[in-house]
Enzyme design. Structure first.
Site, short mmCIF file in Angstrom:
data_model
loop_
_atom_site.label_atom_id
_atom_site.label_comp_id
_atom_site.label_asym_id
_atom_site.label_seq_id
_atom_site.Cartn_x
_atom_site.Cartn_y
_atom_site.Cartn_z
N GLU A 1 1.12 -5.29 -13.49
CA GLU A 1 2.20 -4.89 -14.39
C GLU A 1 3.55 -5.39 -13.91
O GLU A 1 3.77 -5.60 -12.72
CB GLU A 1 2.21 -3.38 -14.57
CG GLU A 1 2.16 -2.62 -13.29
CD GLU A 1 1.73 -1.17 -13.52
OE1 GLU A 1 0.99 -0.88 -14.48
OE2 GLU A 1 2.15 -0.33 -12.72
N CYS B 1 10.99 -6.20 -12.33
CA CYS B 1 10.19 -5.60 -11.25
C CYS B 1 8.80 -6.23 -11.29
O CYS B 1 8.11 -6.13 -12.30
CB CYS B 1 10.13 -4.10 -11.50
SG CYS B 1 9.05 -3.22 -10.38
N CYS C 1 -3.69 -2.32 -4.25
CA CYS C 1 -3.00 -2.23 -2.96
C CYS C 1 -3.99 -1.69 -1.93
O CYS C 1 -4.90 -0.94 -2.28
CB CYS C 1 -1.82 -1.27 -3.09
SG CYS C 1 -0.67 -1.27 -1.68
N CYS D 1 -0.58 5.34 0.10
CA CYS D 1 0.52 6.29 -0.13
C CYS D 1 0.07 7.32 -1.16
O CYS D 1 -0.32 6.97 -2.29
CB CYS D 1 1.78 5.56 -0.59
SG CYS D 1 2.30 4.27 0.56
N CYS E 1 1.51 7.38 -4.82
CA CYS E 1 1.60 6.13 -5.58
C CYS E 1 0.33 5.91 -6.40
O CYS E 1 -0.78 5.93 -5.86
CB CYS E 1 1.82 4.97 -4.63
SG CYS E 1 1.94 3.39 -5.48
N SER F 1 10.77 1.72 2.09
CA SER F 1 10.43 3.00 1.46
C SER F 1 10.22 4.02 2.57
O SER F 1 9.14 4.10 3.15
CB SER F 1 9.18 2.83 0.60
OG SER F 1 9.43 1.85 -0.39
N LEU F 2 11.26 4.78 2.87
CA LEU F 2 11.21 5.71 4.00
C LEU F 2 10.52 7.01 3.60
O LEU F 2 9.54 7.43 4.20
CB LEU F 2 12.64 5.97 4.50
CG LEU F 2 12.74 6.72 5.83
CD1 LEU F 2 12.13 5.93 6.97
CD2 LEU F 2 14.21 7.05 6.13
N CYS G 1 4.39 1.54 -10.57
CA CYS G 1 3.41 1.46 -9.49
C CYS G 1 2.03 1.91 -9.95
O CYS G 1 1.56 2.98 -9.57
CB CYS G 1 3.87 2.29 -8.31
SG CYS G 1 5.43 1.73 -7.68
N1 SAH Z 1 4.59 -1.21 -1.55
C1 SAH Z 1 6.00 -1.39 -1.70
C2 SAH Z 1 6.42 -1.74 -3.13
C3 SAH Z 1 5.77 -0.98 -4.25
S1 SAH Z 1 6.28 0.71 -4.43
C4 SAH Z 1 6.75 -0.17 -1.20
O1 SAH Z 1 6.12 0.83 -0.85
O2 SAH Z 1 7.97 -0.21 -1.11
C5 SAH Z 1 7.95 0.60 -4.97
C6 SAH Z 1 8.75 1.89 -4.77
O3 SAH Z 1 8.26 2.91 -5.65
C7 SAH Z 1 8.66 2.46 -3.37
O4 SAH Z 1 9.95 2.83 -2.92
C8 SAH Z 1 7.78 3.70 -3.53
O5 SAH Z 1 8.10 4.67 -2.55
C9 SAH Z 1 8.14 4.13 -4.95
N2 SAH Z 1 7.11 4.94 -5.62
C10 SAH Z 1 5.77 4.77 -5.61
N3 SAH Z 1 5.17 5.71 -6.35
C11 SAH Z 1 6.15 6.50 -6.85
C12 SAH Z 1 6.16 7.65 -7.69
N4 SAH Z 1 5.03 8.18 -8.17
N5 SAH Z 1 7.36 8.21 -8.00
C13 SAH Z 1 8.51 7.67 -7.52
N6 SAH Z 1 8.56 6.59 -6.75
C14 SAH Z 1 7.39 6.00 -6.39
#
Ligand code: SAH
Length: 353
Positions: free
Chosen positions: A89, A102, A109, A113, A116, A212-213, A332
Protein backbone atom coordinates in the site's frame (compact mmCIF):
# COMPACT_ATOMS: atom_id res chain seq x y z
CA UNK A 1 16.01 -9.34 -17.51
CA UNK A 2 18.16 -6.76 -15.74
CA UNK A 3 16.95 -4.17 -13.29
CA UNK A 4 13.79 -2.36 -14.38
CA UNK A 5 13.01 1.33 -14.61
CA UNK A 6 12.55 3.40 -12.51
CA UNK A 7 15.15 1.63 -10.36
CA UNK A 8 18.27 2.56 -12.30
CA UNK A 9 20.54 5.36 -11.18
CA UNK A 10 21.70 8.03 -13.63
CA UNK A 11 25.17 6.48 -13.60
CA UNK A 12 23.76 3.08 -14.52
CA UNK A 13 21.56 4.55 -17.25
CA UNK A 14 24.54 6.44 -18.61
CA UNK A 15 26.68 3.30 -18.66
CA UNK A 16 23.95 1.19 -20.25
CA UNK A 17 23.36 3.83 -22.94
CA UNK A 18 27.06 4.71 -23.31
CA UNK A 19 26.47 8.40 -22.67
CA UNK A 20 25.47 10.63 -19.79
CA UNK A 21 23.40 12.79 -22.10
CA UNK A 22 21.30 9.76 -23.04
CA UNK A 23 20.94 8.86 -19.36
CA UNK A 24 19.63 12.36 -18.73
CA UNK A 25 17.17 12.00 -21.64
CA UNK A 26 15.68 8.93 -19.95
CA UNK A 27 15.15 10.84 -16.70
CA UNK A 28 13.62 13.74 -18.66
CA UNK A 29 11.30 11.31 -20.40
CA UNK A 30 10.21 9.84 -17.04
CA UNK A 31 9.50 13.38 -15.86
CA UNK A 32 7.32 14.08 -18.87
CA UNK A 33 4.92 11.18 -18.20
CA UNK A 34 1.50 11.41 -16.61
CA UNK A 35 1.13 7.70 -15.83
CA UNK A 36 3.40 4.69 -15.43
CA UNK A 37 3.85 3.16 -18.91
CA UNK A 38 2.93 -0.46 -19.62
CA UNK A 39 6.26 -0.93 -21.34
CA UNK A 40 9.22 1.09 -22.52
CA UNK A 41 8.40 3.06 -25.71
CA UNK A 42 9.93 1.99 -29.00
CA UNK A 43 11.54 5.36 -29.49
CA UNK A 44 13.04 7.65 -26.92
CA UNK A 45 13.77 11.28 -27.90
CA UNK A 46 17.47 12.01 -27.79
CA UNK A 47 18.58 8.35 -27.86
CA UNK A 48 19.40 6.62 -31.12
CA UNK A 49 17.07 3.81 -32.16
CA UNK A 50 19.87 1.26 -32.13
CA UNK A 51 21.09 2.09 -28.61
CA UNK A 52 17.55 2.29 -27.24
CA UNK A 53 16.49 -1.00 -28.78
CA UNK A 54 19.43 -2.75 -27.18
CA UNK A 55 18.50 -1.16 -23.82
CA UNK A 56 14.86 -2.25 -24.20
CA UNK A 57 15.94 -5.83 -24.64
CA UNK A 58 17.71 -5.73 -21.30
CA UNK A 59 15.43 -3.58 -19.14
CA UNK A 60 11.69 -3.38 -18.54
CA UNK A 61 9.51 -1.09 -16.49
CA UNK A 62 7.85 -1.96 -13.16
CA UNK A 63 4.13 -2.67 -13.29
CA UNK A 64 1.87 -1.70 -10.39
CA UNK A 65 -1.82 -2.64 -10.41
CA UNK A 66 -4.13 -0.44 -8.36
CA UNK A 67 -6.60 -2.86 -6.76
CA UNK A 68 -8.27 -0.20 -4.63
CA UNK A 69 -8.20 3.57 -4.26
CA UNK A 70 -9.78 5.04 -1.11
CA UNK A 71 -10.08 8.78 -0.81
CA UNK A 72 -10.88 10.35 2.55
CA UNK A 73 -12.64 13.68 3.03
CA UNK A 74 -9.41 15.59 3.48
CA UNK A 75 -8.08 14.25 0.18
CA UNK A 76 -5.78 11.62 1.68
CA UNK A 77 -5.68 8.83 -0.88
CA UNK A 78 -4.73 5.25 -0.13
CA UNK A 79 -3.74 2.88 -2.87
CA UNK A 80 -3.88 -0.86 -2.40
CA UNK A 81 -1.44 -2.12 -5.01
CA UNK A 82 -0.40 -5.41 -6.45
CA UNK A 83 3.16 -5.72 -7.63
CA UNK A 84 4.45 -8.97 -9.00
CA UNK A 85 1.91 -10.93 -6.97
CA UNK A 86 2.45 -9.10 -3.67
CA UNK A 87 -0.06 -6.75 -2.04
CA UNK A 88 1.30 -3.46 -0.76
CA UNK A 89 0.00 0.00 0.00
CA UNK A 90 0.89 3.59 -0.72
CA UNK A 91 -0.71 6.75 0.66
CA UNK A 92 -0.76 10.33 -0.61
CA UNK A 93 -1.38 12.97 2.05
CA UNK A 94 -2.08 16.45 0.68
CA UNK A 95 -1.20 19.53 2.69
CA UNK A 96 -1.10 23.21 1.82
CA UNK A 97 0.88 23.52 -1.39
CA UNK A 98 2.42 20.04 -1.33
CA UNK A 99 1.71 16.35 -0.88
CA UNK A 100 3.60 13.68 1.04
CA UNK A 101 3.78 10.18 -0.38
CA UNK A 102 4.04 7.32 2.10
CA UNK A 103 5.58 4.23 0.49
CA UNK A 104 6.15 0.59 1.47
CA UNK A 105 9.64 -0.93 1.54
CA UNK A 106 8.57 -4.58 2.00
CA UNK A 107 5.45 -6.62 1.33
CA UNK A 108 4.66 -7.53 4.94
CA UNK A 109 7.34 -7.26 7.62
CA UNK A 110 9.49 -9.56 9.75
CA UNK A 111 9.25 -7.33 12.82
CA UNK A 112 6.64 -8.04 15.44
CA UNK A 113 5.50 -4.63 16.71
CA UNK A 114 2.35 -5.44 18.67
CA UNK A 115 0.46 -2.32 17.56
CA UNK A 116 1.21 -2.59 13.83
CA UNK A 117 -1.27 -4.22 11.46
CA UNK A 118 1.47 -5.25 9.02
CA UNK A 119 2.73 -7.96 11.39
CA UNK A 120 -0.58 -9.81 10.87
CA UNK A 121 0.42 -10.37 7.26
CA UNK A 122 3.77 -11.87 8.09
CA UNK A 123 6.64 -11.36 5.65
CA UNK A 124 5.87 -11.83 1.96
CA UNK A 125 8.93 -10.48 0.18
CA UNK A 126 11.42 -7.64 -0.18
CA UNK A 127 10.48 -4.86 -2.56
CA UNK A 128 12.94 -3.74 -5.19
CA UNK A 129 14.01 -0.11 -5.45
CA UNK A 130 12.04 0.29 -8.69
CA UNK A 131 8.92 -0.92 -6.89
CA UNK A 132 9.44 1.77 -4.24
CA UNK A 133 10.12 4.55 -6.76
CA UNK A 134 7.16 3.40 -8.88
CA UNK A 135 4.86 3.82 -5.84
CA UNK A 136 6.04 7.40 -5.57
CA UNK A 137 5.55 8.03 -9.30
CA UNK A 138 2.05 6.55 -9.33
CA UNK A 139 0.94 8.71 -6.40
CA UNK A 140 2.76 11.72 -7.81
CA UNK A 141 1.09 11.50 -11.21
CA UNK A 142 -2.32 11.71 -9.53
CA UNK A 143 -1.44 14.45 -7.02
CA UNK A 144 -3.66 17.56 -7.07
CA UNK A 145 -2.20 20.40 -9.14
CA UNK A 146 -2.16 22.71 -6.13
CA UNK A 147 -0.38 20.12 -3.95
CA UNK A 148 2.41 18.49 -5.95
CA UNK A 149 4.31 15.57 -4.41
CA UNK A 150 7.30 17.05 -2.61
CA UNK A 151 7.98 14.63 0.24
CA UNK A 152 8.41 10.89 0.58
CA UNK A 153 8.20 8.97 3.84
CA UNK A 154 9.12 5.28 4.12
CA UNK A 155 6.30 4.70 6.59
CA UNK A 156 4.11 2.26 4.70
CA UNK A 157 4.51 -1.46 5.11
CA UNK A 158 7.84 -2.91 6.07
CA UNK A 159 11.02 -2.15 7.95
CA UNK A 160 13.33 -0.19 5.62
CA UNK A 161 16.50 -1.20 7.48
CA UNK A 162 15.73 -4.85 6.72
CA UNK A 163 15.89 -4.04 3.00
CA UNK A 164 18.52 -1.35 3.15
CA UNK A 165 20.39 -1.85 -0.14
CA UNK A 166 17.17 -1.37 -2.07
CA UNK A 167 16.00 1.50 0.15
CA UNK A 168 19.30 3.36 -0.30
CA UNK A 169 19.04 2.86 -4.04
CA UNK A 170 15.45 4.14 -4.02
CA UNK A 171 16.53 7.24 -2.07
CA UNK A 172 19.32 7.86 -4.57
CA UNK A 173 16.93 7.57 -7.52
CA UNK A 174 14.25 9.74 -5.88
CA UNK A 175 16.74 12.53 -5.26
CA UNK A 176 18.31 12.42 -8.74
CA UNK A 177 18.34 15.39 -11.10
CA UNK A 178 16.70 16.26 -13.41
CA UNK A 179 13.98 13.93 -12.15
CA UNK A 180 12.38 13.27 -9.66
CA UNK A 181 14.72 15.74 -7.96
CA UNK A 182 13.38 15.47 -4.42
CA UNK A 183 15.51 17.14 -1.77
CA UNK A 184 17.39 14.76 0.54
CA UNK A 185 15.69 16.35 3.56
CA UNK A 186 12.31 15.73 1.93
CA UNK A 187 12.84 11.97 1.94
CA UNK A 188 12.39 10.41 5.39
CA UNK A 189 13.23 6.80 6.16
CA UNK A 190 11.44 5.52 9.26
CA UNK A 191 12.80 2.66 11.35
CA UNK A 192 11.57 0.60 14.24
CA UNK A 193 15.15 0.74 15.50
CA UNK A 194 17.13 -1.96 13.70
CA UNK A 195 20.43 -0.65 15.00
CA UNK A 196 23.00 -2.02 12.50
CA UNK A 197 20.89 -0.84 9.55
CA UNK A 198 20.26 2.50 11.17
CA UNK A 199 23.96 3.09 11.73
CA UNK A 200 24.73 2.20 8.13
CA UNK A 201 21.93 4.43 6.86
CA UNK A 202 23.24 7.36 8.93
CA UNK A 203 26.69 6.85 7.39
CA UNK A 204 25.64 6.34 3.79
CA UNK A 205 22.65 8.62 3.32
CA UNK A 206 21.86 12.28 3.80
CA UNK A 207 18.12 11.69 3.83
CA UNK A 208 16.08 12.35 6.98
CA UNK A 209 15.63 9.64 9.59
CA UNK A 210 12.65 8.89 11.81
CA UNK A 211 13.10 6.56 14.78
CA UNK A 212 9.91 4.95 16.07
CA UNK A 213 10.65 5.16 19.79
CA UNK A 214 7.13 4.59 21.12
CA UNK A 215 8.16 4.15 24.78
CA UNK A 216 10.46 5.72 27.36
CA UNK A 217 11.55 2.61 29.25
CA UNK A 218 13.05 -0.59 27.87
CA UNK A 219 10.46 -2.61 29.74
CA UNK A 220 7.50 -0.95 28.03
CA UNK A 221 9.24 -0.72 24.68
CA UNK A 222 10.05 -4.42 24.71
CA UNK A 223 6.38 -5.13 25.39
CA UNK A 224 5.20 -3.27 22.29
CA UNK A 225 8.34 -3.76 20.16
CA UNK A 226 9.95 -7.12 21.04
CA UNK A 227 13.18 -6.34 19.14
CA UNK A 228 13.97 -3.80 21.87
CA UNK A 229 15.57 -6.71 23.73
CA UNK A 230 18.23 -6.77 21.02
CA UNK A 231 18.55 -3.02 20.45
CA UNK A 232 17.49 -1.09 23.58
CA UNK A 233 16.66 2.60 23.83
CA UNK A 234 20.07 3.81 25.02
CA UNK A 235 21.85 2.12 22.10
CA UNK A 236 19.43 3.61 19.56
CA UNK A 237 19.62 7.13 20.93
CA UNK A 238 23.39 6.79 21.29
CA UNK A 239 23.64 6.11 17.57
CA UNK A 240 21.52 9.19 16.81
CA UNK A 241 23.73 11.27 19.09
CA UNK A 242 26.91 10.05 17.35
CA UNK A 243 25.43 10.76 13.93
CA UNK A 244 24.36 14.27 14.97
CA UNK A 245 28.00 15.12 15.71
CA UNK A 246 29.11 14.03 12.25
CA UNK A 247 26.16 15.48 10.36
CA UNK A 248 24.42 18.21 12.39
CA UNK A 249 22.25 19.29 9.44
CA UNK A 250 20.32 16.05 9.08
CA UNK A 251 16.65 16.18 10.04
CA UNK A 252 15.91 13.57 12.71
CA UNK A 253 12.45 12.73 13.96
CA UNK A 254 11.35 10.63 16.88
CA UNK A 255 7.98 8.99 16.32
CA UNK A 256 6.00 8.29 19.46
CA UNK A 257 2.73 6.40 19.14
CA UNK A 258 0.61 7.11 22.22
CA UNK A 259 -1.10 4.14 23.90
CA UNK A 260 -3.60 4.74 26.68
CA UNK A 261 -2.15 4.06 30.15
CA UNK A 262 0.89 2.35 28.62
CA UNK A 263 3.22 5.18 27.56
CA UNK A 264 1.11 8.34 27.88
CA UNK A 265 1.65 9.41 31.50
CA UNK A 266 3.23 12.65 32.74
CA UNK A 267 6.23 10.60 33.87
CA UNK A 268 6.59 9.31 30.28
CA UNK A 269 6.47 12.86 28.94
CA UNK A 270 9.22 13.92 31.38
CA UNK A 271 11.35 10.86 30.58
CA UNK A 272 10.94 11.51 26.86
CA UNK A 273 12.29 15.04 27.26
CA UNK A 274 15.15 13.71 29.36
CA UNK A 275 16.03 10.96 26.84
CA UNK A 276 16.15 13.44 23.97
CA UNK A 277 18.11 16.13 25.77
CA UNK A 278 21.16 17.10 23.65
CA UNK A 279 19.67 15.40 20.62
CA UNK A 280 18.51 17.63 17.75
CA UNK A 281 15.36 15.59 17.14
CA UNK A 282 11.77 16.64 16.62
CA UNK A 283 9.05 14.53 18.20
CA UNK A 284 5.94 13.46 16.33
CA UNK A 285 3.21 12.24 18.67
CA UNK A 286 0.84 9.82 16.92
CA UNK A 287 -2.35 8.75 18.72
CA UNK A 288 -2.60 4.97 18.31
CA UNK A 289 -4.78 3.95 15.38
CA UNK A 290 -6.46 0.88 16.87
CA UNK A 291 -7.24 -2.48 15.40
CA UNK A 292 -8.69 -5.50 17.19
CA UNK A 293 -6.71 -7.97 19.20
CA UNK A 294 -3.79 -5.85 20.40
CA UNK A 295 -5.10 -5.03 23.88
CA UNK A 296 -3.97 -1.45 23.24
CA UNK A 297 -6.19 1.61 23.24
CA UNK A 298 -6.06 5.21 22.04
CA UNK A 299 -5.70 7.91 24.71
CA UNK A 300 -8.35 10.61 24.97
CA UNK A 301 -7.77 13.83 23.06
CA UNK A 302 -7.29 15.62 26.39
CA UNK A 303 -4.51 13.20 27.35
CA UNK A 304 -2.82 13.62 23.97
CA UNK A 305 -2.94 17.41 24.37
CA UNK A 306 -1.69 17.26 27.96
CA UNK A 307 1.21 14.98 26.93
CA UNK A 308 2.09 17.32 24.08
CA UNK A 309 1.92 20.37 26.31
CA UNK A 310 4.15 18.76 28.93
CA UNK A 311 6.80 17.82 26.37
CA UNK A 312 6.66 21.09 24.44
CA UNK A 313 6.72 23.27 27.58
CA UNK A 314 10.10 21.75 28.48
CA UNK A 315 11.57 23.07 25.24
CA UNK A 316 11.37 19.87 23.16
CA UNK A 317 10.11 20.42 19.60
CA UNK A 318 7.00 18.32 19.37
CA UNK A 319 3.99 18.01 17.06
CA UNK A 320 0.83 15.96 17.29
CA UNK A 321 0.21 14.09 14.02
CA UNK A 322 -3.55 13.91 13.84
CA UNK A 323 -5.76 13.14 12.14
CA UNK A 324 -3.56 13.09 9.05
CA UNK A 325 -0.61 11.47 10.79
CA UNK A 326 -3.06 8.94 12.01
CA UNK A 327 -3.95 8.13 8.49
CA UNK A 328 -0.30 7.72 7.56
CA UNK A 329 0.01 5.23 10.36
CA UNK A 330 -3.10 3.52 9.14
CA UNK A 331 -1.11 2.65 6.04
CA UNK A 332 0.76 0.07 8.07
CA UNK A 333 -0.97 -2.97 6.70
CA UNK A 334 -4.53 -2.01 7.48
CA UNK A 335 -5.76 -1.63 3.93
CA UNK A 336 -4.24 -4.89 2.77
CA UNK A 337 -5.69 -6.67 5.80
CA UNK A 338 -9.06 -5.19 4.95
CA UNK A 339 -8.84 -6.56 1.45
CA UNK A 340 -7.89 -9.96 2.63
CA UNK A 341 -10.88 -9.94 4.96
CA UNK A 342 -8.85 -10.74 8.03
CA UNK A 343 -9.91 -9.80 11.52
CA UNK A 344 -13.24 -8.45 10.38
CA UNK A 345 -11.84 -5.37 8.68
CA UNK A 346 -14.01 -3.59 6.16
CA UNK A 347 -12.27 -1.61 3.42
CA UNK A 348 -12.05 2.06 4.23
CA UNK A 349 -12.68 1.53 7.92
CA UNK A 350 -9.41 3.17 8.81
CA UNK A 351 -10.44 6.26 6.86
CA UNK A 352 -13.58 6.81 8.88
CA UNK A 353 -11.86 6.99 12.23
N1 SAH B 1 8.95 -0.10 10.20
C1 SAH B 1 9.10 1.32 10.15
C2 SAH B 1 8.17 2.01 9.15
C3 SAH B 1 6.74 1.54 9.11
S1 SAH B 1 5.73 2.01 10.49
C4 SAH B 1 8.95 1.93 11.53
O1 SAH B 1 8.61 1.20 12.47
O2 SAH B 1 9.21 3.11 11.70
C5 SAH B 1 5.57 3.75 10.33
C6 SAH B 1 5.13 4.45 11.62
O3 SAH B 1 3.78 4.09 11.94
C7 SAH B 1 5.97 4.10 12.83
O4 SAH B 1 6.31 5.27 13.54
C8 SAH B 1 5.05 3.21 13.67
O5 SAH B 1 5.37 3.31 15.05
C9 SAH B 1 3.68 3.80 13.32
N2 SAH B 1 2.55 2.88 13.52
C10 SAH B 1 2.48 1.58 13.21
N3 SAH B 1 1.27 1.08 13.53
C11 SAH B 1 0.56 2.10 14.04
C12 SAH B 1 -0.76 2.22 14.57
N4 SAH B 1 -1.59 1.18 14.61
N5 SAH B 1 -1.16 3.43 15.02
C13 SAH B 1 -0.33 4.50 14.97
N6 SAH B 1 0.91 4.45 14.49
C14 SAH B 1 1.37 3.27 14.03
Amino acid sequence: MNRALPGLTLDELSTALSSRQRGLEVLKWLGSLSALPKELPELLPGVSHRVWSAFRQQHGVTQLQVTERSISEDGTTKYALQVDGANIETVRIPAKGRSTICISSQAGCTRKCVFCATKELGFIRQLKAEEMVAQYLLARFEAPLDAPARNVVFMGMGEPMDNLDEVLRAVEVLTQSPFPQLRQQSVTVSTSGVLPGMVRFLKESKASLALSLNATTDEVRARVMPQNKTWPIAALLGALRDAAVVDPDRDTFVEYVLFKDVNDTDADADRLVELLRDLPARVNLIPYNPFPGTGLETPSLERVKAFHERVASQGQLCLVRMPRGREIAAACGQLVLAQEGQRGFVPGEALQR
